[in-house]
Design a protein around this motif. Structure first.
Motif, PDB file in Angstrom:
ATOM      1  N   UNK A   1       0.867  -1.179   0.000  1.00 21.11           N
ATOM      2  CA  UNK A   1       0.000   0.000   0.000  1.00 21.11           C
ATOM      3  C   UNK A   1       0.910   1.237   0.000  1.00 21.11           C
ATOM      4  N   UNK A   2       0.394   2.420  -0.318  1.00 17.99           N
ATOM      5  CA  UNK A   2       1.220   3.628  -0.251  1.00 17.99           C
ATOM      6  C   UNK A   2       1.836   3.832   1.135  1.00 17.99           C
ATOM      7  N   UNK A   3       1.087   3.492   2.179  1.00 19.34           N
ATOM      8  CA  UNK A   3       1.610   3.639   3.547  1.00 19.34           C
ATOM      9  C   UNK A   3       2.774   2.687   3.799  1.00 19.34           C
ATOM     10  N   UNK A   4       2.646   1.450   3.322  1.00 19.83           N
ATOM     11  CA  UNK A   4       3.723   0.473   3.493  1.00 19.83           C
ATOM     12  C   UNK A   4       4.978   0.883   2.717  1.00 19.83           C
ATOM     13  N   UNK A   5       4.785   1.384   1.492  1.00 21.36           N
ATOM     14  CA  UNK A   5       5.934   1.811   0.690  1.00 21.36           C
ATOM     15  C   UNK A   5       6.669   2.956   1.369  1.00 21.36           C
ATOM     16  N   UNK A   6       5.919   3.945   1.875  1.00 25.33           N
ATOM     17  CA  UNK A   6       6.543   5.065   2.571  1.00 25.33           C
ATOM     18  C   UNK A   6       7.279   4.573   3.810  1.00 25.33           C
ATOM     19  N   UNK A   7       6.645   3.662   4.555  1.00 22.70           N
ATOM     20  CA  UNK A   7       7.280   3.093   5.746  1.00 22.70           C
ATOM     21  C   UNK A   7       8.589   2.415   5.380  1.00 22.70           C
ATOM     22  N   UNK A   8       8.597   1.624   4.316  1.00 26.22           N
ATOM     23  CA  UNK A   8       9.811   0.903   3.910  1.00 26.22           C
ATOM     24  C   UNK A   8      10.919   1.870   3.505  1.00 26.22           C
ATOM     25  N   UNK A   9      10.607   2.818   2.645  1.00 27.11           N
ATOM     26  CA  UNK A   9      11.637   3.723   2.127  1.00 27.11           C
ATOM     27  C   UNK A   9      12.238   4.593   3.219  1.00 27.11           C
ATOM     28  N   UNK A  10      11.487   4.864   4.259  1.00 29.23           N
ATOM     29  CA  UNK A  10      12.001   5.704   5.346  1.00 29.23           C
ATOM     30  C   UNK A  10      12.729   4.890   6.414  1.00 29.23           C
ATOM     31  N   UNK A  11      12.916   3.579   6.175  1.00 24.68           N
ATOM     32  CA  UNK A  11      13.708   2.757   7.096  1.00 24.68           C
ATOM     33  C   UNK A  11      15.207   2.866   6.777  1.00 24.68           C
ATOM     34  N   UNK A  12      15.546   3.361   5.604  1.00 31.68           N
ATOM     35  CA  UNK A  12      16.920   3.305   5.105  1.00 31.68           C
ATOM     36  C   UNK A  12      17.820   4.235   5.899  1.00 31.68           C
ATOM     37  N   UNK A  13      18.917   3.667   6.419  1.00 29.61           N
ATOM     38  CA  UNK A  13      19.861   4.442   7.206  1.00 29.61           C
ATOM     39  C   UNK A  13      21.158   4.690   6.459  1.00 29.61           C
ATOM     40  N   UNK A  14      22.178   5.157   7.169  1.00 36.08           N
ATOM     41  CA  UNK A  14      23.470   5.464   6.565  1.00 36.08           C
ATOM     42  C   UNK A  14      24.154   4.192   6.063  1.00 36.08           C
ATOM     43  N   UNK A  15      24.794   4.311   4.906  1.00 35.94           N
ATOM     44  CA  UNK A  15      25.560   3.195   4.350  1.00 35.94           C
ATOM     45  C   UNK A  15      24.705   2.089   3.769  1.00 35.94           C
ATOM     46  N   UNK A  16      23.417   2.337   3.580  1.00 39.53           N
ATOM     47  CA  UNK A  16      22.520   1.293   3.079  1.00 39.53           C
ATOM     48  C   UNK A  16      22.142   1.521   1.621  1.00 39.53           C
ATOM     49  N   UNK A  17      21.726   0.434   0.982  1.00 41.10           N
ATOM     50  CA  UNK A  17      21.199   0.473  -0.381  1.00 41.10           C
ATOM     51  C   UNK A  17      19.871  -0.275  -0.372  1.00 41.10           C
ATOM     52  N   UNK A  18      18.935   0.196  -1.185  1.00 45.42           N
ATOM     53  CA  UNK A  18      17.627  -0.468  -1.247  1.00 45.42           C
ATOM     54  C   UNK A  18      17.255  -0.726  -2.696  1.00 45.42           C
ATOM     55  N   UNK A  19      16.777  -1.929  -2.958  1.00 44.43           N
ATOM     56  CA  UNK A  19      16.270  -2.300  -4.276  1.00 44.43           C
ATOM     57  C   UNK A  19      14.798  -2.659  -4.108  1.00 44.43           C
ATOM     58  N   UNK A  20      13.948  -2.050  -4.911  1.00 45.77           N
ATOM     59  CA  UNK A  20      12.509  -2.305  -4.870  1.00 45.77           C
ATOM     60  C   UNK A  20      12.111  -2.918  -6.204  1.00 45.77           C
ATOM     61  N   UNK A  21      11.567  -4.128  -6.190  1.00 47.33           N
ATOM     62  CA  UNK A  21      11.198  -4.787  -7.443  1.00 47.33           C
ATOM     63  C   UNK A  21       9.693  -5.062  -7.462  1.00 47.33           C
ATOM     64  N   UNK A  22       9.123  -5.037  -8.658  1.00 45.85           N
ATOM     65  CA  UNK A  22       7.695  -5.323  -8.760  1.00 45.85           C
ATOM     66  C   UNK A  22       7.208  -5.309 -10.196  1.00 45.85           C
ATOM     67  N   UNK A  23       6.002  -5.798 -10.370  1.00 36.92           N
ATOM     68  CA  UNK A  23       5.346  -5.871 -11.673  1.00 36.92           C
ATOM     69  C   UNK A  23       3.957  -5.259 -11.521  1.00 36.92           C
TER      70      UNK A  23
END
Length: 329
Positions: free
Chosen positions: A239-261
């Motif tokens: 959901x939009x809320x879950x996506x925002x929650x996930x993206x705002x978890x990222x801290x220093x020195x981290x990388x995030x990959x988001x995949x989907x169809x």
């Protein structure tokens, strides 16, 4: 009708170029309506001028790959043909030149399409990368490969793999076992990628030490993830809320990959996809990249490309009819 000959290098295995029972050249013949044959030490192409020119481009590319030590297979040939048919040129000589990772068997993992290469390059250059496209394009597999290599190079301290536990026709409550047992089927593609990269024992060893964590998305709430490589799979079901929650978890020195169809959303009809909304909100922000795959990037059986294309055509026709019906009202 014209004829054109391409000289074959002496140190090249012609049998590998033509394939078993000439299956490689049959693909080229069918695609460009030409005849391909081996004459002495050269490949002779016969047919209409445009078809001969395009077939020659594909064969030149295959010869270049073989001479550089690359193996050719049906997927690479089909991809080269589709590139030639679409744009009249092939820019795939660099594919496979860079090793993305080494799997547990010691085999190199390389990009197979231009879409995959752009995706891997984007991961190297950005903190957050969205890989969006149909099944079979290697979105999750390449993300896992890059995560493992980052861990082995000590660029990150841990890997976190997550996805939303959204039912696609089944209900979690009917599955046996505790919560972990219930969500494991949803995380299976992530497990499969890790097993190939690290082996079963290696993966379990890292998991027991807390270096690799595989968990449903709900477990991410309230955390700050420093020095981690984080992969969110099946993001179209957030959901939009879950996506925002996930993206705002990222801290220093981290990388995030988001995949989907975005064509395979399993959310209830009244729920918006967090992935679709993120594509609208985050475009243009520095250090965030969006990589979009098409059916041409599918690296499974060639029939999968045709299936995806057929569904896209069906959906487009359905939308066209819906718009036409709305205008009449």
């Amino acid at each position: 009708m014209i004829k054109r000959e391409i000289e074959v290098p002496e140190n090249m295995d012609v049998a590998e170029l033509f394939g078993r029972f000439d299956e490689n050249m049959k693909l080229v013949e069918k695609a460009f309506e030409v005849a391909v044959a081996l004459r002495d030490n050269s490949v002779r192409i016969t047919g209409p001028e445009l078809g001969v020119d395009r077939a020659a481009d594909v064969i030149h590319m295959l010869i270049t790959m073989l001479c550089s030590g690359e193996r050719i297979d049906e997927q690479k040939i089909v991809y080269a043909i589709s590139m030639e048919q679409e744009s009249g040129s092939i820019d795939v000589k660099s594919l496979g030149s860079d090793c993305v990772a080494i799997n547990v068997k010691g085999q190199p993992i390389k990009t197979k399409t231009l879409g995959q290469k752009k995706y891997v390059d984007a991961i190297d250059k950005n903190t957050i990368v969205f890989g969006i496209g149909p099944a079979g394009t290697g979105k999750t597999y390449l993300a896992v490969a890059k995560a493992v290599m980052a861990l082995k190079r000590r660029e990150v301290n841990r890997i976190i793999l997550t996805r939303p536990a959204v039912e696609a026709g089944e209900k979690l409550g009917f599955l046996p076992g505790d919560l972990q047992n219930k969500v494991d089927p949803y995380l299976r593609p992530l497990y499969d990628g890790m097993y190939e990269m690290l082996g079963g024992e290696g993966f379990l060893r890292y998991q027991e030490r807390g270096i690799i964590e595989v968990a449903p998305l709900a477990y991410m709430r309230g955390r700050t993830l420093d020095n981690a490589f984080i992969i969110l799979d099946e993001a179209q079901n957030t959901t939009p809320e879950q996506m925002k929650m996930f993206l705002t978890r990222i801290g220093y020195g981290s990388h995030a990959i988001v995949t989907g169809d975005i064509t395979q959303i399993d959310l209830p009809g009244d729920k918006r996809s967090g992935l679709k909304e993120a594509m609208k909100i985050l475009g243009g922000i520095e250090d965030i990249a969006f990589c979009k795959f098409t059916e041409k990037d599918v690296v499974r059986h060639p029939l999968v490309q045709k299936i995806i294309k057929a569904y896209e055509k069906f959906d487009e026709e359905k939308e066209r009819r819906a718009r036409a019906a709305k205008k009449k009202q």
